[in-house]
Design a protein around this motif. Structure first.
Motif, mmCIF file in Angstrom:
data_model
loop_
_atom_site.group_PDB
_atom_site.id
_atom_site.type_symbol
_atom_site.label_atom_id
_atom_site.label_comp_id
_atom_site.label_asym_id
_atom_site.label_seq_id
_atom_site.Cartn_x
_atom_site.Cartn_y
_atom_site.Cartn_z
ATOM 1 N N GLY A 57 -9.046 -4.475 -0.359
ATOM 2 C CA GLY A 57 -8.464 -4.595 0.973
ATOM 3 C C GLY A 57 -8.858 -5.921 1.599
ATOM 4 O O GLY A 57 -9.989 -6.394 1.416
ATOM 5 N N LEU A 117 -8.593 -0.644 4.486
ATOM 6 C CA LEU A 117 -7.434 -1.069 3.697
ATOM 7 C C LEU A 117 -7.705 -0.880 2.207
ATOM 8 O O LEU A 117 -6.815 -0.490 1.450
ATOM 9 C CB LEU A 117 -7.112 -2.535 3.990
ATOM 10 C CG LEU A 117 -6.602 -2.856 5.406
ATOM 11 C CD1 LEU A 117 -6.475 -4.352 5.593
ATOM 12 C CD2 LEU A 117 -5.281 -2.159 5.671
ATOM 13 N N ALA A 125 -5.444 1.333 -0.764
ATOM 14 C CA ALA A 125 -4.809 0.674 -1.898
ATOM 15 C C ALA A 125 -4.733 1.590 -3.119
ATOM 16 O O ALA A 125 -5.611 2.420 -3.343
ATOM 17 C CB ALA A 125 -5.571 -0.603 -2.259
ATOM 18 N N CYS A 166 -4.290 -4.124 -0.698
ATOM 19 C CA CYS A 166 -3.708 -3.855 0.607
ATOM 20 C C CYS A 166 -4.194 -4.896 1.601
ATOM 21 O O CYS A 166 -5.392 -5.202 1.655
ATOM 22 C CB CYS A 166 -4.074 -2.452 1.096
ATOM 23 S SG CYS A 166 -2.988 -1.145 0.485
ATOM 24 N N VAL A 199 0.339 -2.232 7.377
ATOM 25 C CA VAL A 199 -0.285 -2.495 6.078
ATOM 26 C C VAL A 199 0.767 -2.899 5.051
ATOM 27 O O VAL A 199 1.869 -2.328 5.008
ATOM 28 C CB VAL A 199 -1.040 -1.238 5.576
ATOM 29 C CG1 VAL A 199 -1.694 -1.505 4.221
ATOM 30 C CG2 VAL A 199 -2.095 -0.803 6.595
ATOM 31 N N TRP A 200 0.409 -3.852 4.199
ATOM 32 C CA TRP A 200 1.266 -4.299 3.097
ATOM 33 C C TRP A 200 0.481 -4.157 1.794
ATOM 34 O O TRP A 200 -0.726 -4.382 1.767
ATOM 35 C CB TRP A 200 1.677 -5.754 3.295
ATOM 36 C CG TRP A 200 2.481 -5.994 4.545
ATOM 37 C CD1 TRP A 200 1.988 -6.088 5.823
ATOM 38 C CD2 TRP A 200 3.895 -6.153 4.635
ATOM 39 N NE1 TRP A 200 3.013 -6.304 6.710
ATOM 40 C CE2 TRP A 200 4.201 -6.345 6.010
ATOM 41 C CE3 TRP A 200 4.931 -6.153 3.712
ATOM 42 C CZ2 TRP A 200 5.503 -6.539 6.467
ATOM 43 C CZ3 TRP A 200 6.229 -6.353 4.161
ATOM 44 C CH2 TRP A 200 6.503 -6.543 5.520
ATOM 45 N N GLN A 201 1.177 -3.823 0.714
ATOM 46 C CA GLN A 201 0.493 -3.605 -0.560
ATOM 47 C C GLN A 201 1.123 -4.402 -1.699
ATOM 48 O O GLN A 201 2.344 -4.443 -1.841
ATOM 49 C CB GLN A 201 0.498 -2.122 -0.929
ATOM 50 C CG GLN A 201 -0.181 -1.833 -2.273
ATOM 51 C CD GLN A 201 -0.438 -0.355 -2.498
ATOM 52 O OE1 GLN A 201 -1.561 0.105 -2.414
ATOM 53 N NE2 GLN A 201 0.609 0.403 -2.784
#
Length: 470
Positions: A105, A129, A133, A139, A173-175
């Motif tokens: 994260g 984060l 993930a 993440c 949040v983006w992964q």
């Protein structure tokens, strides 16, 4: 001045990377010395060199993870992706359940540096984060994504806003994953949605949203939900979109779920009714239809009984009025107890096997890709402690007597082979509520998926019924 004198805490902006090994305890049990030797080799040949190459500073390490500080978000993300990509190659010859994998994260935020360690929200968010993930994934917070999106050249998938422990505001949040799933087509109607918050009677913050125009429909809370991330999920997005194309569709995240408050003091039928009351007031609904799926049928009956002047009709899909422990069925009791153990032992685990106990019951007719998206929905929408409390509540509630006193139009639709809510429970609702209409749908899925006969038949009946009784 004596250089050895401690200068005290120093506050500054930094990019923070938090990483840990997936299933560390389990791997250690399989072969402690071998795992430690491999981990040490990965650290010396891949991880530490990547951190150095990207100008990072290792703040501290633990048996299964580390905390790293960077001055540049781009360096932190590049480092994380290169580590995860390298780990795939280095562990490729191992059986999947014996591979060393990391979750990472990354966040940008204020940190307090004191005696070589760092503290603060920037660190706390990065650690949370990392927990979100996938194994082998990265993440990042939205501020990191905005900083690096044009310079990294790697695809990140939007996981929507997520509740972060000890942080009052939701974090988008983006992964990144090495093998990203095919990007789902997000319905255009989702762009009209604006998430708002209202306070329930006990002060719990409830996230709600309204989208579409037409007769007003309030969705009662069901198993697991996340009003933002649902749009990106191929199981829920098309269903919500179809409702929003024909109605003013109001949804909210029940307490303990999605963007609403987690770890709340009370999870009860009374509290959920009060949440519904708060959303009705905040959204300005005057008279409306309730759409009730799964356990939402019981909550819809409870609300309609308390507010007969507001509810014009109820549409129930795959619903039940009594929990599994109230059905006088040994099989239902065994399934319920098994489900509880699965939650207790493995809901927060990176291994999806535990959650797939539920996934296989909700969407047995769907392929692995769709089932994976349902599993991810559960993982992102709530935590083990919250889902246990919800599960215990819905396993034992009973609204049969209350439903028998209802005096309003009710449409009951139920899939013939539903494995989460047996068909008999749908028939029981129709027998119990005076004048209720019953429709039996083909298939086995508890969640209706776009492109199936059950999906089409449900809306062929539900939308005209809503317009007729609004």
């Amino acid at each position: 001045m004596n250089p050895s004198v401690h200068k005290g805490p120093e506050r500054r902006l930094a990019a923070v990377l938090a990483a840990d090994m997936v299933g560390f305890a389990r791997l250690m049990e399989l072969g402690e010395s071998a795992v430690l030797a491999r981990q040490k080799l990965h650290r010396s040949e891949l991880i530490n060199p990547q951190i150095t190459a990207n100008r990072g500073r290792i703040v501290k390490t633990s048996g299964d993870g580390m905390l790293v500080e960077f001055t540049s978000a781009r360096d932190a993300v590049r480092c994380a992706i290169d580590i995860q990509s390298g780990m795939i190659t280095r562990e490729a010859d191992r059986a999947p359940d014996r591979r060393i994998q990391y979750r990472i994260g990354i966040n940008i935020g204020d940190v307090i540096r004191d005696e070589g360690d760092i503290f603060g929200d920037g660190v706390n968010v990065a650690a949370r984060l990392e927990q979100l993930a996938e194994p082998g994934g990265v993440c990042i917070s939205d501020i990191v994504h905005q900083t690096v999106t044009d310079g990294i050249g790697e695809p990140f998938r939007d996981l929507g806003r997520q509740r972060i422990k000890n942080i009052t505001r939701p974090i988008r949040v983006w992964q990144w994953t090495a093998d990203p799933p095919e990007r789902a087509k997000i319905p255009v109607m989702s762009q009209q949605q604006h998430v708002r918050f209202c306070a329930s009677a006990d002060g719990t913050q409830i996230a709600w949203a309204s989208v579409g125009n037409g007769p007003s429909v309030l969705r009662a809370p069901h198993w697991i939900n996340h009003i933002e991330y649902e749009w990106q999920n191929p199981l829920y997005g098309p269903f919500i979109d179809t409702f929003a194309q024909a109605t003013k569709f109001v949804r909210f995240d029940q307490r303990g779920n999605g963007l609403s408050d987690r770890k709340v003091t009370e999870v009860s039928c009374d509290a959920i009714r009060q949440d519904m009351e708060a959303v009705v007031e905040a959204s300005g609904l005057k008279r409306f239809v309730i759409f009730a799926k799964s356990q939402g049928a019981g909550f819809a009956v409870d609300y309609a009984t308390a507010h007969p002047d507001k509810v014009s009709a109820i549409v129930i899909l795959g619903g039940y009025l009594r929990g599994a422990l109230r059905r006088d069925s040994h099989e239902q009791v065994v399934l319920s107890e098994t489900g509880r153990r699965m939650i207790e032992d493995g809901w927060g685990s990176p291994n999806p096997t535990f959650r797939q106990f539920f996934t296989s019951g909700f969407v047995p007719d769907s392929g692995p890709d769709v089932q994976d998206t349902f599993d991810e929905m559960q993982r992102l929408a709530t935590d083990r402690e919250d889902v246990l409390r919800i599960y215990d509540l819905i396993s034992q509630f009973d609204f049969i007597e209350m439903a028998s006193q209802l005096d309003l139009p009710v449409l009951v639709a139920h899939v013939r082979g539903d494995r989460r809510a047996p068909l008999e429970e749908g028939r029981l609702i129709a027998r119990t509520i005076p004048g209720a209409r019953f429709i039996e749908l083909p298939g086995n899925n508890h969640v209706l998926t776009e492109g199936t006969t059950a999906f089409d038949q449900f809306f062929e009946h539900a939308i005209p019924f809503i317009h007729q009784h609004s």
